[in-house]
Every structure is written in structure tokens, then in C-alpha cells.
Design a protein around this motif. Structure first.
Motif, short mmCIF file in Angstrom:
data_model
loop_
_atom_site.label_atom_id
_atom_site.label_comp_id
_atom_site.label_asym_id
_atom_site.label_seq_id
_atom_site.Cartn_x
_atom_site.Cartn_y
_atom_site.Cartn_z
N SER A 177 0.84 -1.19 0.00
CA SER A 177 0.00 0.00 0.00
C SER A 177 0.88 1.25 0.00
O SER A 177 2.08 1.20 0.32
CB SER A 177 -0.91 0.02 1.23
N ASP A 178 0.29 2.39 -0.33
CA ASP A 178 1.04 3.65 -0.30
C ASP A 178 1.57 3.92 1.10
O ASP A 178 2.69 4.41 1.28
CB ASP A 178 0.16 4.80 -0.77
N GLU A 179 0.75 3.61 2.10
CA GLU A 179 1.16 3.84 3.48
C GLU A 179 2.37 2.97 3.85
O GLU A 179 3.31 3.44 4.51
CB GLU A 179 0.00 3.56 4.43
N MET A 180 2.33 1.69 3.44
CA MET A 180 3.43 0.80 3.75
C MET A 180 4.68 1.21 3.00
O MET A 180 5.80 1.16 3.55
CB MET A 180 3.04 -0.64 3.39
N SER A 181 4.53 1.63 1.75
CA SER A 181 5.67 2.07 0.95
C SER A 181 6.33 3.28 1.59
O SER A 181 7.57 3.39 1.65
CB SER A 181 5.23 2.40 -0.48
N ALA A 182 5.51 4.21 2.07
CA ALA A 182 6.05 5.41 2.72
C ALA A 182 6.77 5.03 4.02
O ALA A 182 7.83 5.57 4.34
CB ALA A 182 4.93 6.41 2.99
N HIS A 192 12.47 -7.12 -9.22
CA HIS A 192 11.44 -7.21 -10.26
C HIS A 192 11.97 -8.08 -11.39
O HIS A 192 13.07 -7.85 -11.90
CB HIS A 192 11.08 -5.83 -10.79
N HIS A 193 11.19 -9.06 -11.76
CA HIS A 193 11.63 -10.02 -12.76
C HIS A 193 11.43 -9.45 -14.17
O HIS A 193 10.72 -10.00 -15.01
CB HIS A 193 10.92 -11.36 -12.59
N SER A 194 12.11 -8.33 -14.39
CA SER A 194 12.11 -7.70 -15.70
C SER A 194 13.19 -6.63 -15.70
O SER A 194 13.65 -6.19 -14.64
CB SER A 194 10.76 -7.06 -16.02
N PHE A 195 13.60 -6.22 -16.89
CA PHE A 195 14.59 -5.17 -17.03
C PHE A 195 13.83 -3.85 -17.13
O PHE A 195 13.51 -3.36 -18.20
CB PHE A 195 15.44 -5.41 -18.29
N LEU A 196 13.49 -3.29 -15.94
CA LEU A 196 12.72 -2.06 -15.90
C LEU A 196 13.47 -0.93 -16.61
O LEU A 196 14.70 -0.94 -16.65
CB LEU A 196 12.44 -1.67 -14.45
N PHE A 199 8.19 -3.75 -19.47
CA PHE A 199 7.48 -4.94 -19.02
C PHE A 199 7.19 -4.94 -17.53
O PHE A 199 7.61 -5.80 -16.77
CB PHE A 199 8.24 -6.21 -19.41
N LYS A 200 6.48 -3.93 -17.09
CA LYS A 200 6.06 -3.84 -15.69
C LYS A 200 4.89 -4.78 -15.43
O LYS A 200 4.28 -5.31 -16.35
CB LYS A 200 5.64 -2.40 -15.36
N GLY A 201 4.58 -4.95 -14.14
CA GLY A 201 3.39 -5.69 -13.77
C GLY A 201 3.57 -7.20 -13.87
O GLY A 201 4.66 -7.74 -13.73
N ALA A 202 2.47 -7.89 -14.15
CA ALA A 202 2.44 -9.35 -14.11
C ALA A 202 3.05 -9.99 -15.36
O ALA A 202 3.01 -9.42 -16.45
CB ALA A 202 1.00 -9.83 -13.95
N LYS A 203 3.63 -11.16 -15.17
CA LYS A 203 4.18 -11.99 -16.23
C LYS A 203 5.07 -11.23 -17.22
O LYS A 203 4.82 -11.24 -18.43
CB LYS A 203 3.05 -12.71 -16.98
N PRO A 204 6.11 -10.56 -16.75
CA PRO A 204 6.96 -9.80 -17.67
C PRO A 204 7.70 -10.68 -18.67
O PRO A 204 7.96 -10.25 -19.79
CB PRO A 204 7.92 -9.06 -16.74
N ALA A 225 5.73 4.28 -3.70
CA ALA A 225 4.30 4.13 -3.94
C ALA A 225 3.99 3.92 -5.42
O ALA A 225 2.96 3.36 -5.77
CB ALA A 225 3.55 5.36 -3.43
N ASP A 226 4.89 4.36 -6.30
CA ASP A 226 4.71 4.16 -7.73
C ASP A 226 5.19 2.76 -8.10
O ASP A 226 6.38 2.46 -7.98
CB ASP A 226 5.49 5.21 -8.54
N LEU A 227 4.29 1.92 -8.54
CA LEU A 227 4.59 0.51 -8.79
C LEU A 227 5.74 0.35 -9.78
O LEU A 227 5.69 0.87 -10.90
CB LEU A 227 3.34 -0.21 -9.32
N ASP A 228 6.77 -0.39 -9.36
CA ASP A 228 7.92 -0.73 -10.21
C ASP A 228 8.65 0.48 -10.74
O ASP A 228 9.29 0.42 -11.80
CB ASP A 228 7.47 -1.63 -11.38
N GLU A 229 8.59 1.60 -10.02
CA GLU A 229 9.26 2.81 -10.50
C GLU A 229 10.21 3.40 -9.47
O GLU A 229 10.67 4.53 -9.61
CB GLU A 229 8.23 3.86 -10.92
N GLY A 230 10.55 2.64 -8.43
CA GLY A 230 11.46 3.15 -7.41
C GLY A 230 12.88 3.26 -7.92
O GLY A 230 13.23 2.68 -8.96
#
Length: 285
Positions: A177-182, A192-196, A199-204, A225-230
Motif C-alpha cells: 500500500s502507499d502507506e506501507m511504501s512510505a 522485479h523479474h524484468s529489465f525495468l 514490461f512492468k506488472g504481471a508476467k513480464p 508508492a509508484d509501482l515498479d518505478e522506485g
């Protein structure tokens, strides 16, 4: 000598910073063993990592007190700690335990200077046997859409009770959650099982196969809080061919994920990673 200490700092860049820092170390009987620095013209910030020895504990204490004043003058964010100080780490895992197994192995052979204070899984089996074999506390916290706040509260309780300084998401397949991320800002590493950023999200790997890519990779980054963008810490890649199936990509990807996560964790434990806005400065070994 007191043994190695690691000094890290970042501040607005200006002339004379390196001289000011090293002179203070010399004045307080500090001997520089290793030094790395970087000035980012884009953000206008200066970053430094120094390994130093002090003549005795009194010299170290005097340096800390004096350097605090210098840090205020230069608007520094800084830290000084003993290099052999072990960080307390909590590991979260879901169904796939290859990254967890690798971290536990590297910890056992002394490659990762950390104390594993617990393993948390949202599945009853994954990690339980591995934790038991190492006498590591294991916590099974199941989660549903409706119970997510309560489940994250349980994880926070473990963090507080154990004093965990770093949380590692070793293929923990839940979106925080955003709260947990903060709450975990700057102290939670995800693999993350991808070369960000692709291919974000599921099954990259399936996404990559559908696009006919010739390279696959994995990315270790700090959670935001931004998914796969840290902020990205470590990435690695491996060549594939047209003959590889999605299952082949998953198999090869597991090896990349293991080594990328382990390297990122080690860099964090050794104070080699400094945050630079949405990016990182990673000093090599």
C-alpha cells in the motif's frame, strides 16, 4: 586503530568539499583507506563514501562531534558507522523461494553481513522449512483484498519488534500500500523479474516473449508508492534466442533475479547506495 568505519554523505555540490572532509578526518587522527565521490551536474549534488580508521575511540567520538558542525555548514546528509556492524534484515517471500534460498546461502557463507530477524510469507509453506533449518523466526501472514491493512499492520509489528533496518522483497508478489511504501521509504528492496522500465506488472517474461526480445533481465530497486518505478540499484541481463519459450525465459530469469537481488542487498548493507532524487549513486567495490 579502531577498525574500518564507513562515512557516507550527500549535499549540494560546491568547491572544496573533498578537502573539507578529508582534512577533518586528518585532524581527528582518521586514516582514509578508501574514498569514492561523485558530483551530479544534473541535480547539483555531491556524493561521497569514505572508509577510514581512527586512532582510538576518543578520536572517533571527537570526529563525530566536530563533523556534525561541518555537516550543518554544508547542509549534508551523512552517516558514520562501523563497517563490521551487521544490519537487521527482514525477508518477505511468496510462492517462489529461489531468491530467499540464495540470500540464506550467501548469508551462511558470510557474503552478506546481516542478521536475518525473520521471514514473512503470505503462503504457509514457502520459507517455513528454510527458516526452521536456520532457526530463523517464520511468520505466516495470509492476505486477501479485504485483509490487506491488517496483514501489513502485522508486518509492521514484526519490523518494530525486531528492529529490522532493511526489508527485502524476495519475490514477494504483493503490491504494498502507499502507506506501507512510505513507512519503508529508503529501506525496502524489491526484485522485479524484468529489465525495468520495460514490461512492468504481471508476467513480464511472457510479455517479453510476445515482443520477441533478444535480452531479458532483472531489476533490484527501492520500493516507492509508484509501482515498479522506485530508484534502481542493480540490473543485469542475459541474451536469449528465438528458440526460447516463455518457460525458458522464466528459468533463465530465476538465475538473473538471484544474483541481482543479492548484489543490491550487499550494496545496501555496505553503504554503497545513496539516493539521488529518483535515481541512485552506487559506489562499486
Amino acid at each position: 586503530m579502531t577498525g574500518h568505519h564507513i562515512l557516507t554523505l550527500s549535499c549540494p555540490d560546491r568547491p572544496g568539499l573533498t578537502s573539507a572532509v578529508t582534512q577533518r578526518l586528518f585532524q581527528h587522527r582518521g586514516n582514509v583507506v578508501e574514498a569514492q565521490q561523485f558530483g551530479d551536474a544534473e541535480t547539483g549534488r555531491f556524493f561521497m563514501r569514505i572508509v577510514a580508521d581512527f586512532a582510538d575511540e576518543a578520536a572517533e567520538g571527537e570526529f563525530r562531534q566536530d563533523f556534525s558542525g561541518l555537516a550543518g555548514t554544508y547542509d549534508m546528509e551523512w552517516s558514520l558507522r562501523q563497517a563490521d556492524e551487521r544490519r537487521r534484515v527482514l525477508i518477505l517471500v511468496s510462492k517462489f523461494d529461489h531468491c530467499l534460498s540464495d540470500l540464506l546461502y550467501r548469508h551462511r557463507i558470510g557474503e552478506l553481513p546481516m542478521d536475518i530477524v525473520g521471514i514473512v510469507s503470505n503462503h504457509p509453506a514457502e520459507g517455513h522449512e528454510l527458516a526452521g533449518a536456520r532457526n530463523i523466526p517464520f511468520h505466516h501472514f495470509p492476505i486477501t483484498k479485504d485483509t490487506k491493512p491488517q496483514q501489513e499492520a502485522q508486518i509492521r509489528d514484526v519490523i518494530e519488534e525486531t528492529g529490522a533496518e532493511l526489508v527485502v522483497l524476495a519475490r514477494y508478489m504483493q503490491i504494498l500500500s502507499d502507506e506501507m511504501s512510505a513507512y519503508l521509504s529508503g529501506r525496502c528492496i524489491n526484485i522485479h523479474h524484468s529489465f525495468l522500465p520495460g514490461f512492468k506488472g504481471a508476467k513480464p517474461y511472457h510479455q517479453a516473449h510476445a515482443r520477441g526480445v533478444k535480452m531479458i533481465g532483472a531489476t533490484a530497486h527501492y520500493v516507492t508508492a509508484d509501482l515498479d518505478e522506485g530508484p534502481i540499484i542493480v540490473q543485469d541481463a542475459e541474451a536469449i534466442t528465438h528458440a526460447d519459450t516463455p518457460d525458458d525465459l522464466v528459468r533463465k530469469g530465476r538465475d538473473i533475479e538471484r544474483r541481482v537481488l543479492a548484489r543490491a542487498v550487499r550494496c545496501h548493507l555496505e553503504d554503497r547506495v545513496l539516493l539521488n532524487a529518483q535515481k541512485t549513486v552506487v559506489f562499486g567495490d
